[in-house]
Design a protein around this motif. Sequence first.
Motif, PDB file in Angstrom:
ATOM      1  N   LEU A 131      88.125  38.953  53.678  1.00 27.30           N
ATOM      2  CA  LEU A 131      86.828  38.642  54.286  1.00 27.30           C
ATOM      3  C   LEU A 131      86.096  37.567  53.492  1.00 27.30           C
ATOM      4  O   LEU A 131      85.490  36.655  54.081  1.00 27.30           O
ATOM      5  N   ILE A 132      86.152  37.642  52.175  1.00 25.36           N
ATOM      6  CA  ILE A 132      85.533  36.610  51.332  1.00 25.36           C
ATOM      7  C   ILE A 132      86.226  35.268  51.557  1.00 25.36           C
ATOM      8  O   ILE A 132      85.576  34.220  51.688  1.00 25.36           O
ATOM      9  N   GLU A 135      85.154  33.793  54.877  1.00 24.55           N
ATOM     10  CA  GLU A 135      83.802  33.239  54.806  1.00 24.55           C
ATOM     11  C   GLU A 135      83.801  31.872  54.136  1.00 24.55           C
ATOM     12  O   GLU A 135      83.110  30.944  54.585  1.00 24.55           O
ATOM     13  N   ASN A 136      84.593  31.720  53.089  1.00 23.05           N
ATOM     14  CA  ASN A 136      84.679  30.430  52.405  1.00 23.05           C
ATOM     15  C   ASN A 136      85.298  29.362  53.299  1.00 23.05           C
ATOM     16  O   ASN A 136      84.852  28.205  53.308  1.00 23.05           O
ATOM     17  N   LEU A 138      85.169  29.243  56.558  1.00 25.42           N
ATOM     18  CA  LEU A 138      84.193  28.904  57.599  1.00 25.42           C
ATOM     19  C   LEU A 138      83.073  28.032  57.049  1.00 25.42           C
ATOM     20  O   LEU A 138      82.613  27.098  57.725  1.00 25.42           O
ATOM     21  N   LYS A 139      82.638  28.305  55.832  1.00 24.53           N
ATOM     22  CA  LYS A 139      81.588  27.493  55.217  1.00 24.53           C
ATOM     23  C   LYS A 139      82.030  26.046  55.048  1.00 24.53           C
ATOM     24  O   LYS A 139      81.215  25.118  55.084  1.00 24.53           O
ATOM     25  N   LYS A 166      82.661  41.573  61.071  1.00 21.28           N
ATOM     26  CA  LYS A 166      81.980  40.850  59.999  1.00 21.28           C
ATOM     27  C   LYS A 166      82.156  39.332  60.014  1.00 21.28           C
ATOM     28  O   LYS A 166      81.343  38.621  59.411  1.00 21.28           O
ATOM     29  N   VAL A 167      83.177  38.842  60.664  1.00 19.26           N
ATOM     30  CA  VAL A 167      83.402  37.389  60.695  1.00 19.26           C
ATOM     31  C   VAL A 167      82.718  36.813  61.927  1.00 19.26           C
ATOM     32  O   VAL A 167      83.115  37.109  63.052  1.00 19.26           O
ATOM     33  N   LYS A 168      81.705  36.009  61.707  1.00 22.42           N
ATOM     34  CA  LYS A 168      80.919  35.459  62.816  1.00 22.42           C
ATOM     35  C   LYS A 168      81.500  34.118  63.269  1.00 22.42           C
ATOM     36  O   LYS A 168      80.870  33.064  63.196  1.00 22.42           O
TER      37      LYS A 168
END
Length: 225
Positions: A131-132, A135-136, A138-139, A166-168
């Motif tokens: 998940l981390i 997120e990275n 996607l950022k 949790k992943v948008k």
Amino acid sequence: MKSTPNLIVMLTHNDSTVLNAFEIFDRCKDSKAKYWGFKEKPLSHEKMKELCSYMKSCGKTTVLEVVEYTEAESLEGARLACDCGFDILMGTKYFDSVNELCRDKGISYMPFVGEVSERPSVLDGEISDMLIEAENCLKKGALGIDLLGYRYKGDAYALIEEFIKKVKAPVCVAGSVDSFSRLDEIKALSPWAFTIGSAFFEKKFGDDFSAQIDRVIDYMEAQNA
């Protein structure tokens, strides 16, 4: 009401493009599937380019999934996607170089997360770490995530559920969707998309390739009613 996940038809078996992919697509181009794709091996560059172009001429959204894990091999796959004119590059581990190339060429990028190995691919690692990582990605500009949910060595359902929650961003559940019970899980979890390749060639959803595609799509839409 949840939206119906998109089916991405992959003209692949055991993570390799079938040699008669062009002929199969030609027979099935009038099926209900909008998204079509294949892998970076073993077709020649020219045959891949020809097939991608034909798919696009038929109004399909095209996907190349690259099953490579080093930067050099991933970048080679990204260059192939660019040259062939694919709409979406799925797979590869995330690399800035691949992301930048896709951005420059207007291709949507959906990398793998986790500890991915082998071919057919296998997924390992902690869900929290994935998940981390997602997120990275996607950022940095990735469109979404290519999640090898049913290839996970751990609890596949828990992994997919956590990612959808949790992943948008778009999540594609790729690999080993090979039964109606898994279609039910996909429907309940409602990712952006899921792939089916080998299961169609193994006739998991019927005898005729095109009829299987429509049967899966109809099943998913009926379950949504």
